[in-house]
Scaffold this motif. Sequence first.
Motif, PDB file in Angstrom:
ATOM      1  N   ILE A  41      28.747  40.868  44.679  1.00 43.34           N
ATOM      2  CA  ILE A  41      29.565  41.963  45.023  1.00 43.34           C
ATOM      3  C   ILE A  41      30.856  41.541  45.564  1.00 43.34           C
ATOM      4  CG2 ILE A  41      29.464  43.070  47.578  1.00 43.34           C
ATOM      5  CD1 ILE A  41      26.457  42.956  47.507  1.00 43.34           C
ATOM      6  N   SER A  42      30.985  40.261  45.892  1.00 43.25           N
ATOM      7  CA  SER A  42      32.483  39.717  45.891  1.00 43.25           C
ATOM      8  C   SER A  42      33.424  39.937  44.915  1.00 43.25           C
ATOM      9  CB  SER A  42      32.592  38.511  46.626  1.00 43.25           C
ATOM     10  OG  SER A  42      33.690  38.021  46.714  1.00 43.25           O
ATOM     11  N   ALA A  43      32.705  39.871  43.561  1.00 40.68           N
ATOM     12  CA  ALA A  43      33.350  39.929  42.512  1.00 40.68           C
ATOM     13  C   ALA A  43      33.783  41.283  42.049  1.00 40.68           C
ATOM     14  CB  ALA A  43      32.603  39.008  41.210  1.00 40.68           C
ATOM     15  N   PHE A  44      32.685  42.158  42.386  1.00 38.01           N
ATOM     16  CA  PHE A  44      32.962  43.493  42.047  1.00 38.01           C
ATOM     17  C   PHE A  44      34.206  44.117  43.115  1.00 38.01           C
ATOM     18  CE2 PHE A  44      28.612  44.405  40.257  1.00 38.01           C
ATOM     19  CZ  PHE A  44      29.283  44.236  38.902  1.00 38.01           C
ATOM     20  N   ALA A  74      49.059  51.845  47.701  1.00 38.59           N
ATOM     21  CA  ALA A  74      48.283  51.006  46.663  1.00 38.59           C
ATOM     22  C   ALA A  74      48.091  49.524  47.135  1.00 38.59           C
ATOM     23  CB  ALA A  74      48.881  51.384  45.271  1.00 38.59           C
ATOM     24  N   THR A  75      49.167  49.140  47.550  1.00 38.29           N
ATOM     25  CA  THR A  75      49.091  47.666  48.064  1.00 38.29           C
ATOM     26  C   THR A  75      48.215  47.423  48.995  1.00 38.29           C
ATOM     27  OG1 THR A  75      51.439  47.466  46.989  1.00 38.29           O
ATOM     28  CG2 THR A  75      50.581  45.607  48.322  1.00 38.29           C
ATOM     29  N   GLY A  76      48.249  48.121  49.971  1.00 37.94           N
ATOM     30  CA  GLY A  76      47.363  48.045  51.225  1.00 37.94           C
ATOM     31  C   GLY A  76      45.974  48.120  50.781  1.00 37.94           C
ATOM     32  N   ILE A  77      45.654  49.074  49.982  1.00 34.76           N
ATOM     33  CA  ILE A  77      44.281  49.206  49.322  1.00 34.76           C
ATOM     34  C   ILE A  77      43.934  47.969  48.632  1.00 34.76           C
ATOM     35  CG2 ILE A  77      42.795  50.528  47.873  1.00 34.76           C
ATOM     36  CD1 ILE A  77      44.374  53.058  48.821  1.00 34.76           C
ATOM     37  N   THR A  78      44.821  47.599  47.915  1.00 39.00           N
ATOM     38  CA  THR A  78      44.156  46.195  47.365  1.00 39.00           C
ATOM     39  C   THR A  78      43.980  45.028  48.258  1.00 39.00           C
ATOM     40  OG1 THR A  78      45.681  46.910  45.218  1.00 39.00           O
ATOM     41  CG2 THR A  78      45.036  44.423  45.709  1.00 39.00           C
ATOM     42  N   ILE A  79      44.790  44.961  49.035  1.00 42.37           N
ATOM     43  CA  ILE A  79      44.744  44.067  50.114  1.00 42.37           C
ATOM     44  C   ILE A  79      43.484  44.094  50.855  1.00 42.37           C
ATOM     45  CG2 ILE A  79      45.369  42.924  52.584  1.00 42.37           C
ATOM     46  CD1 ILE A  79      48.363  43.356  51.104  1.00 42.37           C
ATOM     47  N   PHE A  80      43.087  45.374  51.373  1.00 40.29           N
ATOM     48  CA  PHE A  80      41.933  45.945  52.024  1.00 40.29           C
ATOM     49  C   PHE A  80      40.568  45.265  51.265  1.00 40.29           C
ATOM     50  CE2 PHE A  80      38.453  49.110  52.863  1.00 40.29           C
ATOM     51  CZ  PHE A  80      38.376  48.715  54.259  1.00 40.29           C
ATOM     52  N   TYR A  81      40.740  45.872  49.978  1.00 37.40           N
ATOM     53  CA  TYR A  81      39.356  45.373  49.246  1.00 37.40           C
ATOM     54  C   TYR A  81      39.351  43.868  49.116  1.00 37.40           C
ATOM     55  CZ  TYR A  81      37.758  49.873  48.029  1.00 37.40           C
ATOM     56  OH  TYR A  81      37.027  51.257  48.237  1.00 37.40           O
ATOM     57  N   LEU A  82      40.359  43.118  49.033  1.00 33.28           N
ATOM     58  CA  LEU A  82      40.294  41.636  48.842  1.00 33.28           C
ATOM     59  C   LEU A  82      39.995  41.101  50.103  1.00 33.28           C
ATOM     60  CD1 LEU A  82      43.631  40.853  46.924  1.00 33.28           C
ATOM     61  CD2 LEU A  82      41.481  40.556  46.107  1.00 33.28           C
ATOM     62  N   LEU A  83      40.363  41.641  51.321  1.00 32.54           N
ATOM     63  CA  LEU A  83      39.668  41.099  52.683  1.00 32.54           C
ATOM     64  C   LEU A  83      38.251  41.476  52.661  1.00 32.54           C
ATOM     65  CD1 LEU A  83      42.446  42.100  55.118  1.00 32.54           C
ATOM     66  CD2 LEU A  83      41.900  40.105  54.327  1.00 32.54           C
ATOM     67  N   LEU A  84      37.805  42.454  51.937  1.00 37.79           N
ATOM     68  CA  LEU A  84      36.356  42.872  52.223  1.00 37.79           C
ATOM     69  C   LEU A  84      35.550  41.879  51.143  1.00 37.79           C
ATOM     70  CD1 LEU A  84      35.732  46.891  51.719  1.00 37.79           C
ATOM     71  CD2 LEU A  84      35.315  45.446  53.672  1.00 37.79           C
ATOM     72  N   ALA A  85      36.391  41.559  49.950  1.00 39.43           N
ATOM     73  CA  ALA A  85      35.453  40.402  49.115  1.00 39.43           C
ATOM     74  C   ALA A  85      35.510  39.293  49.707  1.00 39.43           C
ATOM     75  CB  ALA A  85      36.603  40.383  47.814  1.00 39.43           C
ATOM     76  N   LEU A  86      36.532  38.857  50.683  1.00 37.78           N
ATOM     77  CA  LEU A  86      36.383  37.631  51.394  1.00 37.78           C
ATOM     78  C   LEU A  86      35.294  37.589  52.271  1.00 37.78           C
ATOM     79  CD1 LEU A  86      40.169  36.343  51.618  1.00 37.78           C
ATOM     80  CD2 LEU A  86      38.404  35.195  50.587  1.00 37.78           C
ATOM     81  N   LEU A  87      34.997  38.994  52.961  1.00 34.06           N
ATOM     82  CA  LEU A  87      34.098  38.749  53.871  1.00 34.06           C
ATOM     83  C   LEU A  87      32.682  38.723  53.333  1.00 34.06           C
ATOM     84  CD1 LEU A  87      35.095  41.844  56.247  1.00 34.06           C
ATOM     85  CD2 LEU A  87      34.703  39.344  56.887  1.00 34.06           C
ATOM     86  N   PHE A  88      32.659  39.037  52.285  1.00 33.82           N
ATOM     87  CA  PHE A  88      31.153  38.740  51.230  1.00 33.82           C
ATOM     88  C   PHE A  88      31.118  37.299  50.743  1.00 33.82           C
ATOM     89  CE2 PHE A  88      30.716  43.263  51.523  1.00 33.82           C
ATOM     90  CZ  PHE A  88      29.344  43.282  51.560  1.00 33.82           C
TER      91      PHE A  88
END
Length: 152
Positions: A41-44, A74-88
């Motif tokens: 999930i983190s990779a996705f 766009a940059t904010g969405i990238t950062i948001f998804y990267l934070l979600l990836a870190l949470l997993f």
Amino acid sequence: MEDIEKEVPQEIKLIVTEEMRSYFYDMSKWARFLSVVGFVISAFLTLSSFGIGAAISANPAMLNQLGPLAGIGATGITIFYLLLALLFFYPSLLLLRFSAKGRQGILFGDQENFNDAIYHVKSLFKFWGVLTIVLIASYFLLIIAVVSTSVK
């Protein structure tokens, strides 16, 4: 407090039965499974963060379809998804370490690995506890913000 520590015998032995060892071994197998799922999930999420960011940069009209996230760009969405990836990623890493150390500790009767496994479970619960407190505090702040803006 010091009186209580003096009353407790210095050597307290915990008896670990075969049934408990079996349960712990099963927990380590499930922890390994859940950690692998968490890593996937983190990779996705990581791949999606860069894909969505690039897609929005290429076609800014896509921002209209994102609803409340459109305001961060766009940059904010990238950062948001990267934070979600870190949470997993972090809890998955703790689960993987628990699984590996727990299995070693149980199979070979290795006290040090068993202690490390318990340490990683403690860290996992601490992570989720702090995250839960942060989310609850955020909800209360959000409710206060909504109430204060609607009163005006």
